[in-house]
Design an enzyme around this catalytic site. Structure first.
Site, PDB file in Angstrom:
ATOM      1  N   TYR A   1      46.448   4.890  36.942  1.00 23.88           N
ATOM      2  CA  TYR A   1      47.152   4.791  35.674  1.00 23.88           C
ATOM      3  C   TYR A   1      48.280   5.797  35.630  1.00 23.88           C
ATOM      4  CZ  TYR A   1      44.762   8.926  33.673  1.00 23.88           C
ATOM      5  OH  TYR A   1      44.302  10.184  33.417  1.00 23.88           O
TER       6      TYR A   1
ATOM      7  N   LYS B   1      45.898   9.744  40.519  1.00 24.83           N
ATOM      8  CA  LYS B   1      45.664   9.500  39.080  1.00 24.83           C
ATOM      9  C   LYS B   1      44.887   8.198  38.905  1.00 24.83           C
ATOM     10  CE  LYS B   1      48.184  10.008  34.683  1.00 24.83           C
ATOM     11  NZ  LYS B   1      47.350  11.032  34.046  1.00 24.83           N
TER      12      LYS B   1
ATOM     13  N   GLU C   1      41.593  22.602  36.406  1.00 23.39           N
ATOM     14  CA  GLU C   1      42.527  22.119  35.385  1.00 23.39           C
ATOM     15  C   GLU C   1      41.727  21.650  34.185  1.00 23.39           C
ATOM     16  OE1 GLU C   1      44.506  18.485  36.645  1.00 23.39           O
ATOM     17  OE2 GLU C   1      42.712  17.840  37.719  1.00 23.39           O
TER      18      GLU C   1
END
Ligand code: PLP
Length: 282
Positions: free
Chosen positions: A33, A149, A182
């Site tokens: 995505y 991703k 992250e």
């Protein structure tokens, strides 16, 4: 006005838009995505996100369903049809629809392309940045290729929900060595007491944020010293400032970690300056 989505060649009503139950995105999370922020009807950092989209597809050997030029036209049309001024565009491409089998489907299987939009209140985001946000730390439970991703986001959703349950905005994931990787949908940064901007290197353990990359360019151009290295939660709690970056948060000050204040618990001046530097760069 009903919302409009784009699915495999057709603009259609969002509430009726669907993909098949045998879609590989649904069956295996075999899909990638991308998300672009939209400000005043324009995509921010457009080429960076298109480049990362190409990379995600190439890494997973998913065919490109349309050219970048055609995709740009489709996205612009969707923004127009949904009358998005401030918001985001979400894109998903899966390996397509095929009889369920773990191996790749036959050559020529058409990838599934889905585009949607969402409105965002960027003034509310700016107000949040003036307050700062809280994060919690959680173990990073993800796979070894977080740089791609993919829609394989279950650990991220569990961590984000843990943050919400704790009344926090984001969860900072921590690897087996005790270093922050992250957030669940953002990159993590600190400003050390001696004035260095620190963020984890763009290795396989993090998504290579487009906001992160643009901010690195803007911050170094503005004279900041950058250290691309991992940092711990303890170091973040000792830092002068902490913040997160993403396409829709831009630069968001982090004022509490695991319930403890970062510095005096107020958003810092450097985060605010970098937020402006980022917004001026895109
Ligand atoms: N890290 C993760 C896991 C993300 O999902 C995102 C964005 O959704 C980011 C970082 C930030 O990336 P970007 O700045 O390209 O939005």
């Amino acid at each position: 006005m009903s919302r409009i989505a784009y699915v495999n060649g057709r603009f259609q009503r969002h509430d009726l838009a669907a993909v098949h139950i045998e879609d590989r995105g649904f069956q295996f999370a075999d899909a990638i995505y991308e998300v672009w922020a939209v400000r005043k009807g324009e995509l921010l950092d457009a080429e960076g996100h298109f480049d990362r989209l190409d990379r995600s597809l190439n890494e997973l050997r998913i065919a490109h369903p349309v050219t970048r030029a055609a995709l740009t036209i489709l996205i612009r049309e969707l923004i127009r049809r949904n009358r998005i001024s401030d918001g985001l565009v979400y894109l998903q491409i899966s390996r397509g629809r095929a009889r369920r089998d773990h191996g790749f489907p036959p050559p020529g299987t058409r990838p599934t392309l889905v585009l949607t939009t969402k409105r965002l209140d960027l003034d509310a985001v700016a107000r949040r940045a003036e307050q700062g946000v809280s994060v919690i730390s959680v173990p990073d439970q993800r796979w070894a290729r977080c740089d791609i991703k993919t829609v394989n986001l279950l650990p991220n959703t569990l961590a984000k929900q843990a943050a919400r349950d704790a009344g926090a905005y984001e969860a900072w994931q921590v690897d087996a060595d005790g270093f922050v990787t992250e957030g669940t949908s953002s990159n993590a940064w600190i400003l050390t007491a001696d004035g260095a901007l620190v963020t984890r290197p763009a290795d396989h353990a993090i998504l290579h944020g487009i906001t992160r990359a643009t901010l690195i360019r803007a911050a170094t151009a503005a004279g900041y010293r950058l250290e691309e290295r991992p940092f711990t939660i303890a170091e973040a709690l000792e830092a002068r400032e902490a913040f997160l970056t993403s396409a829709t948060n831009f630069v968001m000050p982090v004022t509490r970690i695991d319930g403890r204040p970062v510095a005096n618990g107020e958003p810092g001046s450097v985060s605010a300056e970098l937020r402006q530097a980022y917004l001026a760069a895109v």
